[in-house]
Design a protein around this motif. Structure first.
Motif, PDB file in Angstrom:
ATOM      1  N   ALA A 183      53.585  25.945  31.012  1.00 57.42           N
ATOM      2  CA  ALA A 183      54.969  25.968  31.486  1.00 57.42           C
ATOM      3  C   ALA A 183      55.842  26.897  30.655  1.00 57.42           C
ATOM      4  N   ASN A 184      55.393  27.202  29.439  1.00 53.23           N
ATOM      5  CA  ASN A 184      56.157  28.094  28.564  1.00 53.23           C
ATOM      6  C   ASN A 184      55.786  29.563  28.756  1.00 53.23           C
ATOM      7  N   LEU A 185      54.859  29.833  29.662  1.00 52.09           N
ATOM      8  CA  LEU A 185      54.406  31.201  29.906  1.00 52.09           C
ATOM      9  C   LEU A 185      54.964  31.714  31.227  1.00 52.09           C
ATOM     10  N   ASP A 186      55.260  32.999  31.275  1.00 50.97           N
ATOM     11  CA  ASP A 186      55.731  33.643  32.508  1.00 50.97           C
ATOM     12  C   ASP A 186      54.497  34.143  33.254  1.00 50.97           C
ATOM     13  N   ILE A 187      54.020  33.339  34.200  1.00 51.96           N
ATOM     14  CA  ILE A 187      52.745  33.622  34.865  1.00 51.96           C
ATOM     15  C   ILE A 187      52.997  34.196  36.258  1.00 51.96           C
ATOM     16  N   ALA A 188      52.417  35.362  36.518  1.00 49.27           N
ATOM     17  CA  ALA A 188      52.523  35.979  37.838  1.00 49.27           C
ATOM     18  C   ALA A 188      51.214  35.899  38.607  1.00 49.27           C
ATOM     19  N   MET A 189      50.119  35.628  37.885  1.00 49.36           N
ATOM     20  CA  MET A 189      48.806  35.596  38.529  1.00 49.36           C
ATOM     21  C   MET A 189      47.879  34.708  37.703  1.00 49.36           C
ATOM     22  N   ILE A 190      47.019  33.960  38.403  1.00 47.56           N
ATOM     23  CA  ILE A 190      46.029  33.115  37.733  1.00 47.56           C
ATOM     24  C   ILE A 190      44.641  33.603  38.120  1.00 47.56           C
ATOM     25  N   CYS A 191      43.826  33.892  37.112  1.00 52.17           N
ATOM     26  CA  CYS A 191      42.448  34.350  37.329  1.00 52.17           C
ATOM     27  C   CYS A 191      41.490  33.279  36.820  1.00 52.17           C
ATOM     28  N   LYS A 203      50.210  39.213  28.469  1.00 50.32           N
ATOM     29  CA  LYS A 203      51.651  39.171  28.726  1.00 50.32           C
ATOM     30  C   LYS A 203      52.178  40.399  29.462  1.00 50.32           C
ATOM     31  N   SER A 204      51.551  41.581  29.321  1.00 49.38           N
ATOM     32  CA  SER A 204      52.109  42.765  29.976  1.00 49.38           C
ATOM     33  C   SER A 204      52.001  42.676  31.493  1.00 49.38           C
ATOM     34  N   GLU A 205      50.924  42.031  31.980  1.00 49.03           N
ATOM     35  CA  GLU A 205      50.738  41.876  33.434  1.00 49.03           C
ATOM     36  C   GLU A 205      50.967  40.426  33.882  1.00 49.03           C
ATOM     37  N   LYS A 206      51.301  39.567  32.897  1.00 50.14           N
ATOM     38  CA  LYS A 206      51.635  38.155  33.163  1.00 50.14           C
ATOM     39  C   LYS A 206      50.491  37.427  33.863  1.00 50.14           C
ATOM     40  N   ILE A 207      49.288  37.600  33.335  1.00 49.48           N
ATOM     41  CA  ILE A 207      48.092  37.007  33.942  1.00 49.48           C
ATOM     42  C   ILE A 207      47.544  35.907  33.044  1.00 49.48           C
ATOM     43  N   LEU A 208      47.253  34.758  33.644  1.00 46.40           N
ATOM     44  CA  LEU A 208      46.582  33.667  32.944  1.00 46.40           C
ATOM     45  C   LEU A 208      45.114  33.645  33.356  1.00 46.40           C
ATOM     46  N   PHE A 209      44.229  33.861  32.380  1.00 46.56           N
ATOM     47  CA  PHE A 209      42.791  33.676  32.600  1.00 46.56           C
ATOM     48  C   PHE A 209      42.507  32.212  32.289  1.00 46.56           C
ATOM     49  N   MET A 260      29.786  43.854  46.654  1.00 40.53           N
ATOM     50  CA  MET A 260      30.785  42.970  46.045  1.00 40.53           C
ATOM     51  C   MET A 260      32.065  42.993  46.886  1.00 40.53           C
ATOM     52  N   LYS A 261      32.640  41.816  47.093  1.00 41.78           N
ATOM     53  CA  LYS A 261      33.915  41.740  47.804  1.00 41.78           C
ATOM     54  C   LYS A 261      34.981  42.470  46.991  1.00 41.78           C
ATOM     55  N   ASP A 262      35.812  43.247  47.666  1.00 43.97           N
ATOM     56  CA  ASP A 262      36.881  43.971  46.998  1.00 43.97           C
ATOM     57  C   ASP A 262      37.956  42.979  46.564  1.00 43.97           C
ATOM     58  N   VAL A 263      38.093  42.823  45.253  1.00 45.62           N
ATOM     59  CA  VAL A 263      39.092  41.921  44.697  1.00 45.62           C
ATOM     60  C   VAL A 263      40.040  42.748  43.840  1.00 45.62           C
ATOM     61  N   THR A 264      41.266  42.883  44.279  1.00 44.31           N
ATOM     62  CA  THR A 264      42.244  43.676  43.553  1.00 44.31           C
ATOM     63  C   THR A 264      43.022  42.778  42.604  1.00 44.31           C
ATOM     64  N   ILE A 265      43.020  43.152  41.337  1.00 43.81           N
ATOM     65  CA  ILE A 265      43.830  42.427  40.358  1.00 43.81           C
ATOM     66  C   ILE A 265      44.967  43.351  39.932  1.00 43.81           C
ATOM     67  N   THR A 266      44.683  44.307  39.030  1.00 42.21           N
ATOM     68  CA  THR A 266      45.660  45.344  38.698  1.00 42.21           C
ATOM     69  C   THR A 266      44.888  46.644  38.469  1.00 42.21           C
ATOM     70  N   ASP A 267      45.596  47.698  38.175  1.00 41.95           N
ATOM     71  CA  ASP A 267      44.941  48.987  37.955  1.00 41.95           C
ATOM     72  C   ASP A 267      43.990  48.951  36.770  1.00 41.95           C
ATOM     73  N   ASN A 268      44.342  48.171  35.762  1.00 43.44           N
ATOM     74  CA  ASN A 268      43.571  48.171  34.518  1.00 43.44           C
ATOM     75  C   ASN A 268      42.790  46.883  34.269  1.00 43.44           C
ATOM     76  N   ILE A 269      42.924  45.934  35.162  1.00 47.20           N
ATOM     77  CA  ILE A 269      42.149  44.686  35.060  1.00 47.20           C
ATOM     78  C   ILE A 269      41.347  44.554  36.345  1.00 47.20           C
ATOM     79  N   LEU A 270      40.027  44.598  36.204  1.00 48.35           N
ATOM     80  CA  LEU A 270      39.145  44.660  37.368  1.00 48.35           C
ATOM     81  C   LEU A 270      38.254  43.435  37.460  1.00 48.35           C
ATOM     82  N   TYR A 271      37.957  43.064  38.680  1.00 48.34           N
ATOM     83  CA  TYR A 271      37.049  41.950  38.955  1.00 48.34           C
ATOM     84  C   TYR A 271      35.611  42.463  38.924  1.00 48.34           C
ATOM     85  N   ILE A 272      34.736  41.785  38.185  1.00 51.40           N
ATOM     86  CA  ILE A 272      33.327  42.187  38.117  1.00 51.40           C
ATOM     87  C   ILE A 272      32.389  41.004  38.370  1.00 51.40           C
ATOM     88  N   GLY A 273      32.915  39.941  38.948  1.00 49.91           N
ATOM     89  CA  GLY A 273      32.103  38.746  39.187  1.00 49.91           C
ATOM     90  C   GLY A 273      31.190  38.881  40.388  1.00 49.91           C
TER      91      GLY A 273
END
Length: 388
Positions: free
Chosen positions: A207-215, A157-163, A1-14
């Motif tokens: 637009a009303n969300l504080d998004i730092a990353m899109i998954c 919201k804690s990591e500001k990620i939009l799935f 699997m390609k190494d995909v870094t998201i955050t320490d507690n959110i991992l890529y498993i695709g």
């Protein structure tokens, strides 16, 4: 699997799929496609979607590695299309205490795809509902018809990620070295393109969300310059041209209409068109032709007459455009016919069913083979199209 870094507690498993010939049995994917799935590790463990059945074993192995012996508490189902939800029952059987999270329409579809009783295991959510996993909280945002009626996205919201479900997805495996916009554009217009108003509605919510990353569920995780990606989606979903330019799309039987199309491209370039793309509708990728039609603000359709109408690949192209809500463009017509040139009339009937299509007044009608008089007519048509 390609190494995909998201955050320490959110991992890529695709998983990537480089063996599939046609995505949705219709779109060529020369660099494959990724089926993205994620796991959030907190007091509770949540899996964000599954993958296509073609990559079940790889996905399960990735999940087991990520869990390190833990169990799954929740499966969040963003989208029920089989390339993302094929393994819902597999996971439900593997973890019998796991809850399945979705909206009312999600669970209607689950019963259509699978034979299992989730009565005691369903967490039905609606707009704005929150699921707490511990320090991570998922807020659910409904996104109906982007591009199925049950679609929803999740904001952590804690990591500001939009799935983002299928939103912001693209063709291509994760290790494909290619420009994001090209394959994301081809993906968008051919799969989601019909649903511009619905995408606009979702963008307003986002637009009303504080998004730092899109998954997304296909393609790379987007971490930087999010304004660029969101801006592209805003342009695409509002049906505004992305670039100033002309697509010359031709449907030629014996090559004579092709010669006229190539000549028209040369004329347009000589008259200062910023960009002229050309496509052979008989041989080139239809999905890419659709992509270019939406990308540029102008289009020339050159087609042979056929059976009292228009050559079938042009008819197919026009109906694809109509089904994807093609609009807000200027179109010029060139027809060819030996005894009854009717291609322009046929194309016009379809184009007039679309919104805000401006047809050039002049039509070039070739009888069998392009002559000098036709070239002069094409010169005039080019000037009209370019507003000169």
């Amino acid at each position: 699997m390609k190494d995909v870094t998201i955050t320490d507690n959110i991992l890529y498993i695709g998983a990537d799929d480089k063996d599939l010939d046609l995505f949705e049995s219709q779109y060529i994917i020369p660099n494959g496609v990724s089926y993205n799935s994620y796991v959030i590790l907190d007091e509770k463990v949540a899996v964000m979607d599954t993958v296509d059945a073609r990559r079940k074993e790889e996905w399960l192995n990735n999940l087991e590695q990520a869990l390190s012996g833990r169990r799954v508490d929740y499966l969040v189902v963003s989208h029920m299309e089989p390339d993302h939800a094929a393994n819902v029952q597999v996971l439900a059987e593997k973890y019998p205490d796991m809850k399945v999270v979705g909206n009312a329409k999600t669970f209607q579809m689950i019963q259509q795809f699978f034979d299992m009783d989730l009565t005691e295991r369903s967490v039905v959510v609606k707009e704005g509902d929150v699921l707490s996993l511990g320090t991570h909280e998922l807020t659910f945002v409904m996104a109906p018809m982007v591009h199925w009626p049950e679609v929803m996205v999740s904001y952590e919201k804690s990591e500001k990620i939009l799935f983002s479900a299928d939103g912001f997805g693209k063709f291509g495996a994760l290790d494909a070295e290619e420009d994001w916009a090209c394959e994301a554009r081809r993906y968008y217009f051919n799969i989601v393109g019909k649903y511009g108003p619905q995408v606009q509605a979702l963008l307003k919510k986002a637009a009303n969300l504080d998004i730092a990353m899109i998954c997304p569920l296909h393609g790379p995780i987007l971490k930087e310059n999010l304004e660029y990606y969101i801006g592209k989606y805003n342009t695409w979903s509002s049906y505004e041209p992305e670039d100033e330019g002309v697509l010359v799309a031709y449907a030629s039987i014996h090559g004579n209409t092709k010669k006229a199309a190539i000549k028209m491209k040369e004329i347009l370039e000589a008259k200062g068109a910023k960009k002229v793309a050309i496509t052979d509708l008989s041989r080139d990728d239809m999905a890419e032709a659709i992509e270019d039609a939406f990308r540029y603000d102008k289009m020339v359709l050159a087609a042979a007459s056929y059976d009292g109408g228009v050559f079938p690949c042009m008819e197919d192209f026009l109906h694809h455009l109509k089904s994807k809500n093609f609009q807000k463009r200027t179109v010029a017509l060139i027809e060819n016919g030996t005894w009854a040139p009717v291609a322009a009339r046929t194309m016009k009937v379809v184009l007039e069913q679309m919104k805000e299509i401006t047809l050039c007044d002049q039509v070039v009608s070739i009888k069998s083979v392009m002559k000098e008089a036709n070239v002069a007519e094409m010169e005039a048509l080019a000037e009209e199209l370019l507003g000169k």
